[in-house]
Design a protein around this motif. Sequence first.
Motif: not given
Length: 177
Positions: A80-84, A117-130
Amino acid sequence: MLVRSSGILLHPSSLPGTYGIGTLGKEAFAFVDLLKKAGQTWWQILPLGPTGYGDSPYQCFSSKAGNPYLIDMELLVEKGWLMEADLADAPAFDDAKVMYGDVIEWKMALLRKSEEYFLKNENAEFGQFLLANAHWIHDYALFMALKEKIQQTAMVRVGGEISQQRMLLLWKRNVLH
């Protein structure tokens, strides 16, 4: 004791790809399935870092960051981070060889779009990665931002607007504070 085995040396960029270059997505999984079916044990790959001038996997900007050209655009659509529709305007890529200039221009534009698209739905997993990668990721991001600012010019040739001294000051300010 190592049992006798065999395999292949192949960089993922050499896999057949829908969008001008092989990826670490569906093409890679299909290749692994093929290797298994053929009785192969090993798939040796070359470095997977982001490449610079000449696009050689042996001239990576980072030993930790991944090469964005190897991202499977169709998987970004599935996430869902890009559209077809974003993939519909793909250039007619050469099937026989990677035309890096065309691939880079097209993929980087789409990756910037997918970032939105990704940053609109940023989640805790990304924060943990950083957080888990803080020891290198900020320096790398700053380095790549500076490389983009100077239009990928070799750092030793930088002059004019951004001198090497100014780049060092920027680095120190961002790393030490």
